[in-house]
Design a protein around this motif. Structure first.
Motif, PDB file in Angstrom:
ATOM      1  N   LEU A  17       0.825  -1.209   0.000  1.00  0.00           N
ATOM      2  CA  LEU A  17       0.000   0.000   0.000  1.00  0.00           C
ATOM      3  C   LEU A  17       0.854   1.251   0.000  1.00  0.00           C
ATOM      4  CD1 LEU A  17      -2.644  -1.050   2.673  1.00  0.00           C
ATOM      5  CD2 LEU A  17      -2.943  -1.003   0.195  1.00  0.00           C
ATOM      6  N   MET A  18       0.321   2.307  -0.634  1.00  0.00           N
ATOM      7  CA  MET A  18       0.993   3.613  -0.612  1.00  0.00           C
ATOM      8  C   MET A  18      -0.059   4.702  -0.486  1.00  0.00           C
ATOM      9  SD  MET A  18       2.088   3.526  -4.581  1.00  0.00           S
ATOM     10  CE  MET A  18       1.721   1.795  -4.815  1.00  0.00           C
ATOM     11  N   GLU A  19       0.276   5.776   0.188  1.00  0.00           N
ATOM     12  CA  GLU A  19      -0.658   6.890   0.329  1.00  0.00           C
ATOM     13  C   GLU A  19      -0.826   7.584  -1.013  1.00  0.00           C
ATOM     14  OE1 GLU A  19      -0.672   9.256   3.973  1.00  0.00           O
ATOM     15  OE2 GLU A  19       1.039   8.025   4.632  1.00  0.00           O
ATOM     16  N   ALA A  20      -2.046   8.077  -1.253  1.00  0.00           N
ATOM     17  CA  ALA A  20      -2.374   8.719  -2.533  1.00  0.00           C
ATOM     18  C   ALA A  20      -3.480   9.743  -2.314  1.00  0.00           C
ATOM     19  CB  ALA A  20      -2.830   7.666  -3.541  1.00  0.00           C
ATOM     20  N   ALA A  21      -3.671  10.588  -3.303  1.00  0.00           N
ATOM     21  CA  ALA A  21      -4.801  11.525  -3.288  1.00  0.00           C
ATOM     22  C   ALA A  21      -6.027  10.778  -3.799  1.00  0.00           C
ATOM     23  CB  ALA A  21      -4.509  12.724  -4.173  1.00  0.00           C
ATOM     24  N   PRO A  22      -7.167  10.879  -3.113  1.00  0.00           N
ATOM     25  CA  PRO A  22      -8.352  10.145  -3.562  1.00  0.00           C
ATOM     26  C   PRO A  22      -8.956  10.752  -4.823  1.00  0.00           C
ATOM     27  CG  PRO A  22      -8.901  11.503  -1.685  1.00  0.00           C
ATOM     28  CD  PRO A  22      -7.414  11.623  -1.884  1.00  0.00           C
ATOM     29  N   CYS A  24     -11.967  10.823  -5.604  1.00  0.00           N
ATOM     30  CA  CYS A  24     -13.232  11.497  -5.290  1.00  0.00           C
ATOM     31  C   CYS A  24     -12.998  12.888  -4.717  1.00  0.00           C
ATOM     32  CB  CYS A  24     -14.063  10.661  -4.322  1.00  0.00           C
ATOM     33  SG  CYS A  24     -13.265  10.416  -2.725  1.00  0.00           S
ATOM     34  N   GLY A  25     -11.739  13.190  -4.373  1.00  0.00           N
ATOM     35  CA  GLY A  25     -11.396  14.525  -3.913  1.00  0.00           C
ATOM     36  C   GLY A  25     -11.608  14.795  -2.434  1.00  0.00           C
ATOM     37  N   THR A  26     -11.992  13.772  -1.652  1.00  0.00           N
ATOM     38  CA  THR A  26     -12.258  13.980  -0.241  1.00  0.00           C
ATOM     39  C   THR A  26     -11.373  13.106   0.620  1.00  0.00           C
ATOM     40  OG1 THR A  26     -14.578  14.428  -0.756  1.00  0.00           O
ATOM     41  CG2 THR A  26     -14.065  13.943   1.533  1.00  0.00           C
ATOM     42  N   GLY A  27     -10.657  13.707   1.565  1.00  0.00           N
ATOM     43  CA  GLY A  27      -9.870  12.944   2.533  1.00  0.00           C
ATOM     44  C   GLY A  27      -8.545  12.465   2.000  1.00  0.00           C
ATOM     45  N   GLN A  28      -8.179  11.251   2.415  1.00  0.00           N
ATOM     46  CA  GLN A  28      -6.908  10.642   2.026  1.00  0.00           C
ATOM     47  C   GLN A  28      -7.202   9.258   1.463  1.00  0.00           C
ATOM     48  OE1 GLN A  28      -5.345  11.472   6.135  1.00  0.00           O
ATOM     49  NE2 GLN A  28      -3.480  11.854   4.960  1.00  0.00           N
ATOM     50  N   ALA A  29      -6.267   8.736   0.677  1.00  0.00           N
ATOM     51  CA  ALA A  29      -6.476   7.428   0.055  1.00  0.00           C
ATOM     52  C   ALA A  29      -5.243   6.559   0.192  1.00  0.00           C
ATOM     53  CB  ALA A  29      -6.821   7.600  -1.425  1.00  0.00           C
ATOM     54  N   LEU A  30      -5.466   5.274   0.013  1.00  0.00           N
ATOM     55  CA  LEU A  30      -4.390   4.304  -0.121  1.00  0.00           C
ATOM     56  C   LEU A  30      -4.570   3.607  -1.458  1.00  0.00           C
ATOM     57  CD1 LEU A  30      -4.409   2.709   3.444  1.00  0.00           C
ATOM     58  CD2 LEU A  30      -2.621   4.163   2.466  1.00  0.00           C
ATOM     59  N   SER A  31      -3.461   3.356  -2.117  1.00  0.00           N
ATOM     60  CA  SER A  31      -3.483   2.660  -3.401  1.00  0.00           C
ATOM     61  C   SER A  31      -2.595   1.430  -3.319  1.00  0.00           C
ATOM     62  CB  SER A  31      -2.969   3.563  -4.522  1.00  0.00           C
ATOM     63  OG  SER A  31      -3.869   4.597  -4.775  1.00  0.00           O
ATOM     64  N   SER A  32      -2.920   0.468  -4.170  1.00  0.00           N
ATOM     65  CA  SER A  32      -2.067  -0.697  -4.365  1.00  0.00           C
ATOM     66  C   SER A  32      -1.464  -0.551  -5.758  1.00  0.00           C
ATOM     67  CB  SER A  32      -2.895  -1.975  -4.260  1.00  0.00           C
ATOM     68  OG  SER A  32      -3.707  -2.116  -5.406  1.00  0.00           O
ATOM     69  N   ALA A  33      -0.780  -1.570  -6.196  1.00  0.00           N
ATOM     70  CA  ALA A  33      -0.197  -1.535  -7.540  1.00  0.00           C
ATOM     71  C   ALA A  33      -1.267  -1.434  -8.619  1.00  0.00           C
ATOM     72  CB  ALA A  33       0.652  -2.776  -7.765  1.00  0.00           C
ATOM     73  N   HIS A  34      -2.504  -1.805  -8.291  1.00  0.00           N
ATOM     74  CA  HIS A  34      -3.589  -1.823  -9.274  1.00  0.00           C
ATOM     75  C   HIS A  34      -4.551  -0.651  -9.152  1.00  0.00           C
ATOM     76  CE1 HIS A  34      -2.262  -5.799 -10.475  1.00  0.00           C
ATOM     77  NE2 HIS A  34      -2.186  -6.095  -9.200  1.00  0.00           N
ATOM     78  N   GLU A  36      -6.547   2.644  -6.600  1.00  0.00           N
ATOM     79  CA  GLU A  36      -7.078   3.010  -5.283  1.00  0.00           C
ATOM     80  C   GLU A  36      -7.804   1.833  -4.638  1.00  0.00           C
ATOM     81  OE1 GLU A  36      -7.980   7.694  -5.498  1.00  0.00           O
ATOM     82  OE2 GLU A  36      -9.345   6.408  -6.639  1.00  0.00           O
ATOM     83  N   ILE A  37      -7.606   1.721  -3.329  1.00  0.00           N
ATOM     84  CA  ILE A  37      -8.212   0.605  -2.615  1.00  0.00           C
ATOM     85  C   ILE A  37      -8.920   1.058  -1.340  1.00  0.00           C
ATOM     86  CG2 ILE A  37      -6.180  -0.056  -1.261  1.00  0.00           C
ATOM     87  CD1 ILE A  37      -6.877  -3.003  -2.150  1.00  0.00           C
ATOM     88  N   ALA A  38      -8.569   2.238  -0.817  1.00  0.00           N
ATOM     89  CA  ALA A  38      -9.236   2.752   0.385  1.00  0.00           C
ATOM     90  C   ALA A  38      -9.262   4.271   0.358  1.00  0.00           C
ATOM     91  CB  ALA A  38      -8.532   2.273   1.651  1.00  0.00           C
ATOM     92  N   HIS A  39     -10.388   4.817   0.803  1.00  0.00           N
ATOM     93  CA  HIS A  39     -10.537   6.269   0.949  1.00  0.00           C
ATOM     94  C   HIS A  39     -10.944   6.560   2.387  1.00  0.00           C
ATOM     95  CE1 HIS A  39     -11.669   6.877  -3.576  1.00  0.00           C
ATOM     96  NE2 HIS A  39     -10.424   6.500  -3.403  1.00  0.00           N
ATOM     97  N   PHE A  40     -10.159   7.358   3.074  1.00  0.00           N
ATOM     98  CA  PHE A  40     -10.475   7.810   4.426  1.00  0.00           C
ATOM     99  C   PHE A  40     -11.143   9.172   4.272  1.00  0.00           C
ATOM    100  CE2 PHE A  40      -7.446   4.548   5.025  1.00  0.00           C
ATOM    101  CZ  PHE A  40      -7.587   4.066   6.312  1.00  0.00           C
ATOM    102  N   HIS A  41     -12.467   9.200   4.369  1.00  0.00           N
ATOM    103  CA  HIS A  41     -13.229  10.414   4.089  1.00  0.00           C
ATOM    104  C   HIS A  41     -13.393  11.334   5.282  1.00  0.00           C
ATOM    105  CE1 HIS A  41     -14.094   9.243   0.038  1.00  0.00           C
ATOM    106  NE2 HIS A  41     -14.537   8.077   0.439  1.00  0.00           N
ATOM    107  N   SER A  42     -13.280  10.790   6.485  1.00  0.00           N
ATOM    108  CA  SER A  42     -13.466  11.593   7.689  1.00  0.00           C
ATOM    109  C   SER A  42     -12.748  10.900   8.836  1.00  0.00           C
ATOM    110  CB  SER A  42     -14.962  11.733   8.009  1.00  0.00           C
ATOM    111  OG  SER A  42     -15.487  10.489   8.436  1.00  0.00           O
TER     112      SER A  42
END
Length: 126
Positions: A17-22, A24-34, A36-42
């Motif tokens: 996993l690596m941190e990324a910009a989501p 959807c434009g809200t919060g923070q995200a995690l991406s895998s090699a393939h 986005e996989i998670a969005h932390f919206h709040s």
């Protein structure tokens, strides 16, 4: 430190996993090699891409958790982090999401684009 901050910090140490910009434009995200996989919206809500196939396979189990919102037709589930047990659930489901993301349980039918928050179907805002 909020539960979401703690979970994000812990997951950011995972090698896949690596941190990324989501997107959807809200919060923070995690991406895998393939992608986005998670969005932390709040401080409480996280959208996790499990894939349609994995959600169908785990549907009965997922619906048992009050912290999990399953949205019909979405590849994402929303997890509300209200307790440490919810963080543990997120970490477990992230393992499932990574396996699905790596091809084990991919999409086998078209699904709407975007996470639950971006589609306005996550938990209701309070």
């Amino acid at each position: 430190m909020t539960l979401a901050t703690r979970a994000l910090a812990q997951l950011a140490t995972w090698p896949d996993l690596m941190e990324a910009a989501p997107s959807c434009g809200t919060g923070q995200a995690l991406s895998s090699a393939h992608g986005e996989i998670a969005h932390f919206h709040s401080d409480r809500d996280v959208d996790l891409k499990l894939t349609d196939r994995a959600i169908r396979r785990l549907s009965r189990d997922l619906r048992r958790f009050a912290a999990v919102r399953v949205v019909p037709g979405s590849s994402w589930v929303t997890i509300r982090l209200d307790a440490s047990a919810d963080v543990d659930l997120l970490l477990s489901l992230m393992s499932v999401a990574l396996k699905a993301d790596q091809g084990g349980l991919g999409e086998d039918r078209p699904v709407p684009v975007g996470c639950n928050d971006g589609r306005g179907v996550g938990f209701l805002r309070t």
